[in-house]
Design an enzyme around this catalytic site. Structure first.
Site, PDB file in Angstrom:
ATOM      1  N   LYS B 195       0.858  -1.196   0.000  1.00  0.00           N
ATOM      2  CA  LYS B 195       0.000   0.000   0.000  1.00  0.00           C
ATOM      3  C   LYS B 195       0.885   1.234   0.000  1.00  0.00           C
ATOM      4  O   LYS B 195       1.450   1.604   1.018  1.00  0.00           O
ATOM      5  CB  LYS B 195      -0.893  -0.015   1.252  1.00  0.00           C
ATOM      6  CG  LYS B 195      -2.227   0.692   1.073  1.00  0.00           C
ATOM      7  CD  LYS B 195      -2.147   2.195   0.933  1.00  0.00           C
ATOM      8  CE  LYS B 195      -1.953   2.889   2.273  1.00  0.00           C
ATOM      9  NZ  LYS B 195      -1.930   4.357   2.126  1.00  0.00           N
ATOM     10  N   GLY B 247       6.736   4.465   8.630  1.00  0.00           N
ATOM     11  CA  GLY B 247       5.954   5.692   8.772  1.00  0.00           C
ATOM     12  C   GLY B 247       6.136   6.272  10.163  1.00  0.00           C
ATOM     13  O   GLY B 247       7.147   6.030  10.815  1.00  0.00           O
ATOM     14  N   SER B 248       5.125   6.985  10.598  1.00  0.00           N
ATOM     15  CA  SER B 248       5.267   7.687  11.873  1.00  0.00           C
ATOM     16  C   SER B 248       5.137   6.734  13.058  1.00  0.00           C
ATOM     17  O   SER B 248       4.512   5.680  12.953  1.00  0.00           O
ATOM     18  CB  SER B 248       4.197   8.778  11.982  1.00  0.00           C
ATOM     19  OG  SER B 248       2.934   8.173  12.179  1.00  0.00           O
ATOM     20  N   GLU B 250       3.446   7.314  15.664  1.00  0.00           N
ATOM     21  CA  GLU B 250       2.041   7.337  16.071  1.00  0.00           C
ATOM     22  C   GLU B 250       1.240   6.245  15.355  1.00  0.00           C
ATOM     23  O   GLU B 250       0.516   5.469  15.983  1.00  0.00           O
ATOM     24  CB  GLU B 250       1.491   8.732  15.730  1.00  0.00           C
ATOM     25  CG  GLU B 250       0.084   8.979  16.136  1.00  0.00           C
ATOM     26  CD  GLU B 250      -0.453  10.248  15.449  1.00  0.00           C
ATOM     27  OE1 GLU B 250       0.358  11.062  14.957  1.00  0.00           O
ATOM     28  OE2 GLU B 250      -1.683  10.403  15.399  1.00  0.00           O
ATOM     29  N   GLU B 400       9.659  15.043  16.154  1.00  0.00           N
ATOM     30  CA  GLU B 400      10.081  14.905  14.773  1.00  0.00           C
ATOM     31  C   GLU B 400       9.348  15.933  13.927  1.00  0.00           C
ATOM     32  O   GLU B 400       8.115  15.954  13.892  1.00  0.00           O
ATOM     33  CB  GLU B 400       9.783  13.491  14.273  1.00  0.00           C
ATOM     34  CG  GLU B 400      10.307  13.238  12.874  1.00  0.00           C
ATOM     35  CD  GLU B 400      10.080  11.812  12.400  1.00  0.00           C
ATOM     36  OE1 GLU B 400       9.004  11.262  12.682  1.00  0.00           O
ATOM     37  OE2 GLU B 400      10.982  11.245  11.751  1.00  0.00           O
TER      38      GLU B 400
END
Lengths: 289, 489, 337
Positions: B195, B247-248, B250, B400
């Site tokens: 994805k 990715g992050s 979070e 970040e």
């Protein structure tokens, strides 16, 4: 005929930072043998005991992780030596805890001793096997080394009070981590006795910390603690383990999932557990003059 | 005097570089794209569409499909069929040849890929051409060679593939991250559902075309465009055996929660707040280059960016002055211009995050500086920015930013440098600059980071393991170690 | 396309701050620094090192600058104006030098826009010929001296060599440093020679050739450049052209950084001359880009930057025609000297 003598019983305690405190909570719980006889009142560790154990493990991290691998290997080998010397005691305790036959209990203790020897030898070979020199396409020297993850919370297996415990703790120590171990709730005595071995085997204070008490109360605290870097949920039952794993996401804990019931701990352990709580560090440096 | 007798054009008029735009004709972007499932581009079952926009011009590049839950199920089913079918039973040496083919096709279509990447992402063509695309090809080439050598990779005899890998990648290096995910997964015998990021779907769709050209069996790789909901559906799908995410932190945390208690294997490559440590005895000119490369490469949209400059107090003023002078020569503008150093910010959302943190930095009392710099009117831009007088407690020293913003802090001793560098919840990378060899090794061993660049920064290679300590994630990509993420070990 | 930063940023005075990295250079009196071998050696050792890989990478990155169309034309004409058109052969004759001087005065006889070159560079015994051939042209006469190219002669012989060149009318003297002395750590002797040659120049400009190919490391190149500048060099120059490797862009970068920092610390401007192996327009433009982005455009003038070359000029002329006409020039479209 001599007079019958009353046996002196040992108080079961926690092992935190090299000391043997009772639970901060002052509570205890009854531990019975496989046959249902009273064995002891084990310390019922509290949230604060978990906290203290994590603080001790964190404090011991720098020294243990930077000790030479040779030194760590000798310390782990020393554990095997002392365990061998107390072999009879452990056979007795394993037998009482698990209801095993004398022969089976002896085999388990022997395997546990040999497991310490196996991992003692690994401490100074891990980096050679798991590390690498990497041929990058440029004028750089590039190498990777495995480094300990840090403080690991371990939920000891529930079906193997000594061998299972050693099988999950020793590899994590060999890799340079410090640990907070939650003993098998129902069969903690071999684990508690093992801490007495560790305390006299040159294992620095705080490297291993052992708690006894109810898993459903203590595992969530350990899992949510942000100063715990990894969790081995070997002995956690599935619902508890799933919740702990989710909770461990708070600080991206490395997770080792539960072990299927009936796992045969006598099997060749290989290197999987040794590599579970290591971080590969890669260093680049230019090659120039 | 004779030395002043030069004939023409004294230098006061300067040396302006004329525009040197790369041609975009080679990109051949279609007006719309379907989903790549089971070896073919197909229409969505239950999804929608969205537009992908060029960040430097706000021009709509193409309409792309947003995969829905049924599309995810179809892709996972296709991957499962391929795993249980041709791919799962294929000898490693045959898998290897597919990967070599893919590597070669990427090289052959490198210019097209570079242009597509730059248009869709906003990064300078110089970087997509010289970094992203060559590294993507190299990654396939490297892992191709492992496919038939897994017995010798140190994971025991006959290590087994995991099955279907669900892979979710970010927008900062779209093609390269696709390569980092696909190459090791395929080499080890897994099948994939990839994805790409919502804002940068195009290079992955070109890659799908390349996979077709390579003749890769149907369903071995499936590519689902879409937003976060598509990614969440993929990660949550029961048919997925392995989740790999970049990715992050979070989002990584949510993914870790989502796979908790399942059988799924997980690797995460998350955020960072790397310290770039400059000692007084460093090779200062190269250190300044390393600082610039560390934080301004790819507009600072780099998880391992050297976003905290830790400079020894005795040379702090010198280094900052040298840095500012150097930043005056950076060229910001049209990413398609071959002389552009700083391109566009990938999305208005990202620009908003950068602006918010920079404002916080100013409000907290740090000193903000940027070279005088006119930003283009269209598109999303942020000038190279340096904060001095930063305290470790400031948000710009802890969070970040993922943008071209450097926070400068100072230290006095090596111990203090280590302490400050490690004082972060992240642990992805770090830099050390000193001409003293023993100090490099000491710093390298004490820094809690997965990659330590000593006297260099932001170097990448397929043979070099990459990944974080602490909340920067776990698992490694690259090198022999990268195989472990896709094997049952 | 816009360039971040205007002149005000790029040329912000750095005196105080850079000085701290060059402990001792700014604060101490240069003459007392060079009069003590120990202090000088310590000073040079204290200069920031140069990381080879990082330096070469920066040079490679600069080489990716795409200089096209109008920028290329500007660069080509700028490069022509910076050439020290050179002949340094045992077979040199008065006739050869006169031919070269004619080319130097008017490289492109059919186009007045093309500037003359900066200088013609010859051996001392041919200086008078060049002086005569170039009179009134604005083209300087440069002479190599000091037992060029090896420098293996007594100081007296070297000074006599310089004296000959200056007496014959040389505007510029290209001396070589004593690489042997430098490599054996005798930096005091190296600088003494430079000071002595500078005096013998009697006002002629002094270019100090470091012969970087023999110094081998960038650290040495940086130290030798500072040594030359402290000794009074007006230019630091890479190479004699007789040793391989000769000039490279990374070496030029190190020299450019040195003159930039020296200027910041002392306020004195020193030029850079690259020489040896520079044959194509592409090579020359790469150097100009390095100058532009390292010391800034005010160094893009013949009084601060030179290209020592012979065949380069014809390539620049051919490339210039290509830019103007769109056709590639033939090999006989430009004169061969």
């Amino acid at each position: 005929m001599s007079e019958p003598r009353l046996e002196v019983k040992k108080t079961s305690k926690l092992f935190i930072g090299g000391a043997f405190p009772r639970s901060e909570s002052g509570r205890s719980y009854v531990v019975s043998s496989a046959a249902g006889e009273f064995l002891c009142n084990a310390a019922w560790a509290s949230r604060k005991d978990v906290r203290d154990a994590v603080v001790a493990a964190r404090g011991a991290q720098p020294r243990w992780s930077t000790a030479t691998a040779y030194n760590r290997g000798q310390v782990l080998y020393r554990v095997a030596e002392l365990l061998e010397a107390r072999r009879g005691q452990f056979v007795h305790e394993v037998r009482a805890a698990e209801g095993a036959t004398a022969r089976s209990a002896a085999a388990q203790v022997d395997a546990a001793i040999d497991r310490w020897v196996w991992y003692a030898g690994w401490s100074d070979k891990l980096a050679q096997v798991a590390g690498s020199s990497n041929p990058v396409a440029g004028p750089y020297f590039n190498f990777s080394v495995p480094e300990p993850t840090g403080v690991i919370g371990i939920v000891a297996p529930t079906d193997s009070a000594l061998l299972g415990l050693v099988s999950v703790v020793a590899p994590v120590l060999a890799a340079g981590n410090t640990v907070v171990v939650l003993a098998d709730e129902q069969r903690p005595i071999p684990a508690v006795s093992l801490t007495e071995v560790l305390a006299t085997a040159d294992v620095p204070a705080g490297v291993v910390n052992l708690l006894t008490g109810p898993a459903d109360e203590l595992v969530p605290v350990l899992a949510a603690h942000r100063d715990v870097d990894g969790l081995d949920l070997a002995g956690a039952e599935p619902v508890l383990a799933a919740a702990a794993e989710a909770s461990g996401a708070t600080n991206i804990k490395r997770i080792s999932r539960g072990v299927a019931p009936g796992h045969d701990w006598r099997r060749d352990p290989g290197t999987a557990r040794l590599l579970r709580f290591v971080e590969t560090k890669t260093v680049w440096h230019p090659i120039g003059s | 005097m004779a030395l002043d007798a030069g004939g023409a054009a004294p230098g006061t008029s300067g040396f302006e570089y004329a525009p040197a735009p790369e041609s975009r004709a080679v990109a051949r972007i279609q007006s719309s794209y379907g989903l790549f499932i089971g070896g073919a581009f197909v229409e969505s079952i239950d999804g929608g569409t969205f537009k992908t926009v060029s960040p430097s011009s706000e021009e709509v590049l193409a309409e792309v499909t947003a995969a829905g839950p049924l599309d995810v199920a179809a892709a996972v089913a296709a991957a499962r069929a391929a795993f249980e079918g041709p791919w799962g039973t294929m000898p490693g040496r045959e898998r290897a040849k597919y990967l070599y083919r893919i590597a070669r096709l990427i090289q052959e279509r490198s210019r097209e890929l570079a242009v597509v990447e730059t248009l869709d992402n906003g990064k300078p063509i110089r970087e997509s051409r010289d970094v992203d695309v060559p590294l993507a090809a190299a990654h396939f080439f490297y892992y191709a060679g492992w496919a038939d050598k897994l017995d010798h990779a140190g994971f025991g005899p006959s290590p087994r593939a995991l099955g279907v890998a669900g892979q979710v990648i970010p927008w900062n290096f779209p093609l390269l991250m696709a390569a980092w995910k696909l190459a090791p997964a395929l080499a080890t015998g897994n099948t994939c559902v990839l994805k790409p990021a919502e804002t940068t779907p195009l290079s992955a769709l070109v890659l799908a075309d390349i996979l077709q050209q390579a003749g890769l069996p149907d369903g071995v790789v499936n590519i689902l465009t879409g937003d976060g909901t598509t990614g969440a559906a993929l990660v949550a799908h029961d048919g997925v055996d392995k989740v790999a995410f970049t990715g992050s932190t979070e989002v990584g945390r949510r993914i870790a929660e989502s796979v908790a208690g399942t059988h799924k294997h997980l690797t995460l490559e998350l955020g960072g707040k790397a310290a770039n440590i400059v000692f007084a005895d460093a090779a200062l000119d190269q250190a300044v280059e390393g600082i610039v490369n560390g934080i301004f490469f790819n507009q600072g949209h780099v998880c391992c960016a050297g976003s905290r400059l830790l400079v020894e107090e005795s040379v702090a003023a010198t280094v900052v002055a040298m840095l500012k002078r150097r930043l005056g020569t950076l060229r910001l503008g049209d990413p398609m211009d071959k002389n552009t150093d700083i391109g566009a910010i990938n999305s208005p959302e990202q620009l908003g995050r950068i602006v918010a943190l920079v404002d916080a930095g100013e409000n907290e009392g740090a000193e903000r500086w940027s070279p005088p710099c006119a930003l283009p009117e269209k598109g999303w831009w942020f000038p190279p920015t340096v904060f001095t007088d930063v305290s470790p407690a400031h948000r710009i020293a802890r969070e970040e930013i993922f943008g071209p913003v450097l926070s400068v802090l100072t230290f006095r001793t090596p111990d203090e440098a280590v302490e400050k560098a490690n004082n972060t919840t992240y642990g992805l990378s770090a830099g050390v600059w000193t001409e003293k060899g023993s100090r490099i090794l000491s710093m390298a061993s004490r820094l809690r980071a997965g990659v330590v660049w000593a006297n260099t920064f932001n170097r990448f290679d397929p043979a070099s393991p990459f990944g974080g300590f602490k909340e920067s994630g776990f698992g490694r990509e690259g090198g022999r170690q990268g195989l472990g993420a896709y094997l049952d070990v | 396309m816009q360039t971040v930063g205007d002149l005000g940023v790029r040329h912000a005075p750095l005196d105080d701050v850079v000085a701290s990295a060059y402990r001792g250079a700014a604060s101490s009196d240069v003459s007392s620094l060079i009069s003590s071998q120990d202090r000088l050696a310590r000073f040079l050792a204290g200069l920031p090192g140069v990381d080879q890989v990082g330096c070469e990478q920066r040079a490679a990155a600069l080489a990716t600058r795409s200089i096209k169309t109008t920028a290329k034309l500007t660069a080509i004409e700028l490069a022509i104006s910076m050439i020290d058109l050179t002949t340094l052969e045992g077979a040199d004759t008065h006739g050869k030098v006169r031919t070269l001087c004619a080319k130097a005065r008017r490289p492109e006889p059919t186009d007045d826009v093309v500037p003359h070159v900066a200088a013609v560079c010859v051996y001392p015994d041919l200086v008078a010929t060049a002086r005569h051939a170039l009179s009134g042209s604005g083209v300087a006469v440069a002479s190599v001296a000091t037992a060029f190219p090896s420098g293996r002669a007594s100081l007296a012989v070297k000074l006599a060599d310089v004296g000959d060149a200056v007496a014959a009318g040389a505007d510029e003297v290209d001396m070589v440093i004593d690489r042997g002395a430098f490599l054996q750590g005798d930096v005091g002797r190296v600088v003494e020679e430079i000071v002595a040659v500078k005096e013998a120049c009697a006002g002629a400009h002094l270019k100090v050739i470091l012969e970087t190919g023999e110094l081998a490391t960038y650290d040495n190149v940086r130290r030798a450049a500072w040594l030359a500048m402290l000794g009074g060099a007006d230019f630091v120059k890479t190479s004699t052209g007789k040793v391989t490797p000769a000039s490279t862009v990374p070496v030029a970068l190190v020299l450019l950084e040195a003159v930039r920092d020296f200027s910041s610390v002392t306020g004195r401007t020193v030029g850079v001359k690259v020489a040896g192996g520079i044959r194509t327009s592409k090579d020359a433009i790469r150097y100009l880009v390095a100058v532009n982005e390292t010391v800034g455009p005010e160094w893009l003038v013949a009084s601060r930057f030179r290209l020592g070359a012979s065949s380069l000029l014809n390539d620049l002329l051919r490339q210039r025609r290509k830019q103007l006409t769109g056709q590639y020039a033939g090999s006989d479209d430009v004169s061969v000297e």
